[in-house]
Design a protein around this motif. Structure first.
Motif, PDB file in Angstrom:
ATOM      1  N   ALA A   1      40.901  39.606  45.960  1.00  0.00           N
ATOM      2  CA  ALA A   1      40.384  40.225  44.737  1.00  0.00           C
ATOM      3  C   ALA A   1      41.336  40.048  43.568  1.00  0.00           C
ATOM      4  O   ALA A   1      40.900  39.950  42.409  1.00  0.00           O
ATOM      5  N   THR A   2      42.619  39.978  43.847  1.00  0.00           N
ATOM      6  CA  THR A   2      43.623  39.981  42.781  1.00  0.00           C
ATOM      7  C   THR A   2      43.876  38.605  42.200  1.00  0.00           C
ATOM      8  O   THR A   2      44.056  38.464  40.976  1.00  0.00           O
ATOM      9  N   LEU A   3      43.913  37.573  43.028  1.00  0.00           N
ATOM     10  CA  LEU A   3      44.273  36.238  42.536  1.00  0.00           C
ATOM     11  C   LEU A   3      43.431  35.796  41.335  1.00  0.00           C
ATOM     12  O   LEU A   3      44.001  35.330  40.335  1.00  0.00           O
ATOM     13  N   PRO A   4      42.099  35.952  41.356  1.00  0.00           N
ATOM     14  CA  PRO A   4      41.312  35.516  40.197  1.00  0.00           C
ATOM     15  C   PRO A   4      41.582  36.314  38.931  1.00  0.00           C
ATOM     16  O   PRO A   4      41.250  35.856  37.833  1.00  0.00           O
ATOM     17  N   MET A   5      42.190  37.499  39.079  1.00  0.00           N
ATOM     18  CA  MET A   5      42.447  38.356  37.921  1.00  0.00           C
ATOM     19  C   MET A   5      43.678  37.930  37.135  1.00  0.00           C
ATOM     20  O   MET A   5      43.868  38.370  35.998  1.00  0.00           O
ATOM     21  N   LEU A   6      44.513  37.088  37.712  1.00  0.00           N
ATOM     22  CA  LEU A   6      45.775  36.757  37.045  1.00  0.00           C
ATOM     23  C   LEU A   6      45.552  36.130  35.680  1.00  0.00           C
ATOM     24  O   LEU A   6      46.303  36.392  34.734  1.00  0.00           O
ATOM     25  N   ASP A   7      44.511  35.310  35.551  1.00  0.00           N
ATOM     26  CA  ASP A   7      44.273  34.648  34.270  1.00  0.00           C
ATOM     27  C   ASP A   7      43.785  35.599  33.186  1.00  0.00           C
ATOM     28  O   ASP A   7      43.742  35.217  32.012  1.00  0.00           O
ATOM     29  N   SER A   8      43.423  36.822  33.553  1.00  0.00           N
ATOM     30  CA  SER A   8      42.999  37.797  32.549  1.00  0.00           C
ATOM     31  C   SER A   8      44.175  38.591  31.995  1.00  0.00           C
ATOM     32  O   SER A   8      44.005  39.383  31.059  1.00  0.00           O
TER      33      SER A   8
ATOM     34  N   GLN B   1      39.381  49.610  44.835  1.00  0.00           N
ATOM     35  CA  GLN B   1      38.167  49.110  44.198  1.00  0.00           C
ATOM     36  C   GLN B   1      38.568  48.003  43.236  1.00  0.00           C
ATOM     37  O   GLN B   1      39.508  48.169  42.448  1.00  0.00           O
ATOM     38  N   PRO B   2      37.859  46.849  43.251  1.00  0.00           N
ATOM     39  CA  PRO B   2      38.225  45.758  42.339  1.00  0.00           C
ATOM     40  C   PRO B   2      38.284  46.172  40.874  1.00  0.00           C
ATOM     41  O   PRO B   2      39.064  45.605  40.100  1.00  0.00           O
ATOM     42  N   GLU B   3      37.497  47.164  40.492  1.00  0.00           N
ATOM     43  CA  GLU B   3      37.505  47.592  39.094  1.00  0.00           C
ATOM     44  C   GLU B   3      38.857  48.166  38.679  1.00  0.00           C
ATOM     45  O   GLU B   3      39.195  48.187  37.486  1.00  0.00           O
ATOM     46  N   HIS B   4      39.668  48.620  39.645  1.00  0.00           N
ATOM     47  CA  HIS B   4      40.998  49.122  39.321  1.00  0.00           C
ATOM     48  C   HIS B   4      41.856  48.013  38.717  1.00  0.00           C
ATOM     49  O   HIS B   4      42.644  48.252  37.795  1.00  0.00           O
ATOM     50  N   LEU B   5      41.713  46.802  39.237  1.00  0.00           N
ATOM     51  CA  LEU B   5      42.462  45.664  38.708  1.00  0.00           C
ATOM     52  C   LEU B   5      42.108  45.430  37.245  1.00  0.00           C
ATOM     53  O   LEU B   5      42.990  45.218  36.397  1.00  0.00           O
TER      54      LEU B   5
END
Length: 219
Positions: A181-188, A146-150
């Protein structure tokens, strides 16, 4: 022989010294020098007759803790294993025991397991948090992703090295398995975790060459 006597019968002092260098958070005199395949073999042999040993916490030696982890790995009853895991976690004092603790029974009970993972990732104890992230990585990056896990892993803000390294390992694995799903999360991510996640993904054989090329531009 007691379990401790069995471990000392397998002692390799050269290997003990080698292990002590790999695991600097554990005092050198707490290493007996028993290799993991030998410990796994003992765990398989004792899995139905280890209740006394599993109750005898804390253990003195690193290999006793490793054996404890391997015994939980081969346990088959989820309720018993998860209870014993929670009892053991406060005594986990290094990355090697933490990462060896991967109970097979968890794979068949993911719905019940998720609230436990949330609790572990919110714990004060360093290696309980690392274990929670590692368990999420192990069981929830494929069909149960689930994306929320990231987001949940990204929101862990701790200074401990072994927590931050597990966050990086999680995101590198997520880039291999859930790229979009993961690539956009890197900046967070915190800068250190972000950089280490990218590094580990670039080093991974599971990440495609095209994705590695893109990741190099993000360094």
């Amino acid at each position: 022989m007691t379990i401790q006597e069995r471990l000392f019968a397998l002692r390799d002092e050269t290997y003990a010294a080698f292990s002590a260098k790999l695991i600097p958070t554990v005092e050198p005199d707490r290493f007996i020098g028993v290799r993991s395949p030998q410990l796994r073999a003992i765990a398989k042999e004792l899995k139905n007759n280890a209740s006394e040993f599993l109750s005898a916490l804390p253990h003195r030696y690193h290999e006793e803790n490793m054996l404890h982890a391997y015994l939980l790995c081969v346990g088959s009853d989820y309720a018993t294993v998860v209870e014993q895991t929670e009892r053991f976690l406060p005594f986990v004092d290094n990355w090697a025991v933490c990462d060896s603790l991967a109970p097979r029974a968890f794979a068949r009970h993911k719905a019940e397991l998720m609230p436990r993972i949330e609790k572990w990732m919110s714990a004060e104890h360093e290696y309980t948090v690392r274990f929670g992230i590692g368990t999420l990585m192990r069981h929830y990056l494929d069909a149960d992703f689930q994306p929320e896990h990231l987001r949940r892993v990204a929101e862990i803000h701790r200074n401990e090295y072994y927590i931050k390294m597990m966050q990086a390992w999680y995101f590198a694995t997520a880039l291999a398995k859930q790229w979009d799903a993961t690539l956009p999360m890197l900046d967070s991510l915190e800068p250190w975790v972000r950089a280490k996640s990218i590094q580990k993904a670039i080093e991974s054989f599971r990440v495609s060459p095209d994705h590695k090329t893109l990741l190099r531009t993000l360094r």
